[in-house]
Design an enzyme around this catalytic site. Structure first.
Site, mmCIF file in Angstrom:
data_model
loop_
_atom_site.group_PDB
_atom_site.id
_atom_site.type_symbol
_atom_site.label_atom_id
_atom_site.label_comp_id
_atom_site.label_asym_id
_atom_site.label_seq_id
_atom_site.Cartn_x
_atom_site.Cartn_y
_atom_site.Cartn_z
ATOM 1 N N SER A 1 67.611 10.614 -27.113
ATOM 2 C CA SER A 1 67.830 9.477 -28.011
ATOM 3 C C SER A 1 66.571 8.621 -28.219
ATOM 4 O O SER A 1 66.527 7.799 -29.107
ATOM 5 C CB SER A 1 68.986 8.603 -27.512
ATOM 6 O OG SER A 1 68.572 7.800 -26.455
ATOM 7 N N LYS B 1 67.087 1.909 -25.080
ATOM 8 C CA LYS B 1 67.067 1.665 -26.525
ATOM 9 C C LYS B 1 66.012 0.622 -26.902
ATOM 10 O O LYS B 1 65.563 -0.164 -26.072
ATOM 11 C CB LYS B 1 68.436 1.126 -26.983
ATOM 12 C CG LYS B 1 69.619 2.089 -26.819
ATOM 13 C CD LYS B 1 69.689 3.122 -27.906
ATOM 14 C CE LYS B 1 70.958 3.969 -27.799
ATOM 15 N NZ LYS B 1 71.056 4.706 -26.530
#
Lengths: 217, 217
Positions: free
Chosen positions: A122, A159
């Site tokens: 990710s 993130k």
DNA sequence: CCAAATACTGTAAATTTATACAGTGTAAAT
DNA sequence: ATTTACACTGTATAAATTTACAGTATTTGG
């Protein structure tokens, strides 16, 4: 005066013994220990140590036991050469190394730094992939544009951090995934820390994985 | 028996002081030094140290001065948590850390490992950019597909290594640049070492640079 | 040749450091 | 209620460690 920091054979032996003591026991030797090891008098040991001080190899704190410190801390890091200077910056004298790194002083971070291994793709567009070890500073305030480790409903994720008022967006660096939008005070949300660094082993396995991703994209 | 390796507040203070002694002076403290620092008796200091031994935090060698060793070498590394285990793997007791890293034992490399800083964008497709610190093992044999540091006509470069018989191709990981093709025995060519790892500080500056490249591409 | 540096010995004293044994008071666990 | 763990004090001793001062013999540089 003789070439001031050149060690004689004997002095090099003493210096070596001091280094050995550090690597084998994590401690500098006492003067007595040195004397016993070499079979000479304590005073001979002290003189040698003082000579090593004069020549810049060790530091000595008088009046305490084991007051010897190594100045060129080989065991605590890896020599780092600045890139480029023409000629042969490498392979020459060890002394030419500009600095010695160890993780802690390479990164600007608080004492509570810890590491987490990355799993998944990710964050691939931020050049972070599976197997990389991220260094996370739990004391640092998350700011827009930084990479953070957060717990969302108990699940840890890495993130990009973006905040607008009370709304926080956790953006993955991979178009395949969607950002997580959440309230700053949400009970199920918590920023664990800010990612301040990364270390990656570039062994065969890691390189193959990297190439696999490159081909796929 | 109480939860055996849990430290009390006081014990944690003592432990912290021992760690501080290591990081500030490169030496463990004597029992007396501990006693003086905390304003208590030498025997109190010894008892504390023995407790820390019992709880697995330090090693103690009797009958020598400064016989304290750290077992979980905090100053030499950073706690690393495995990624994922549900719940709160972070922020809980320090003891839960799976391993502690320091550069040397994270990478599989010879003792002569050294570092070089990267300058330029020729390896950008291999996720290596300006400011990254590469770890180079000069003792390792270069093999096809590995990233190497080489000297070509005195100039150091980082490239993919590809060999076919006597012909060596040094391939940049950026389409903007052309591979260097050279004879294995060419006097002006020398492989300095194989890149075995990388460390990157992910501070604001580095992140901005990364984003700039992403937008440009 | 001479002064300085090297590489030690020897004895003695001063300090630092570790250990030993005997206690005290408080709080938590069973 | 009693034991155990915790967190200490106090005195004394022994051992480890550093320092001080006085020498000796050999080598090296100018």
């Amino acid at each position: 005066m003789t070439r001031s920091n050149q060690l004689t054979t004997r002095q090099a032996e003493i210096y070596r013994a001091i280094c050995d003591s550090f690597s084998e026991r994590g401690l500098p030797p006492t003067l007595q220990e040195l004397a016993t090891k070499f079979g000479f008098n304590v005073n001979a040991a002290k003189e040698h140590v003082l000579t090593l001080v004069k020549k810049g190899y060790v530091k000595y704190t008088p009046h305490i036991s084991r007051g010897i410190e190594l100045l060129q801390k080989k065991p605590a890091g890896i020599p780092v050469y600045g890139f480029v200077p023409a000629g042969h910056p490498f392979m020459s004298q060890e002394n030419l190394a500009e600095t010695f790194v160890n993780v802690e002083n390479y990164l600007t971070a608080s004492r509570d730094l810890f590491g987490v291994y990355v799993k998944g793709d990710s964050m691939i567009e931020a050049e972070i992939g599976t197997g990389d070890l991220l260094f996370v500073d739990p004391k640092q305030e998350p700011k827009n544009g930084r990479i953070v480790v957060a717990l969302v409903e108990g699940e840890p994720t890495v993130k990009w951090f973006e905040q607008d008022g009370n709304t926080v967006r956790l953006v993955p660096a991979n178009k395949k995934y969607k950002p997580i939008v959440i309230d700053r005070h949400d009970e199920n949300f918590k920023v664990v820390g800010v990612v301040v660094g990364m270390i990656r082993a570039l062994d065969k396995k890691r390189i193959d994985e990297m190439l696999k991703y490159r081909k796929a994209s």
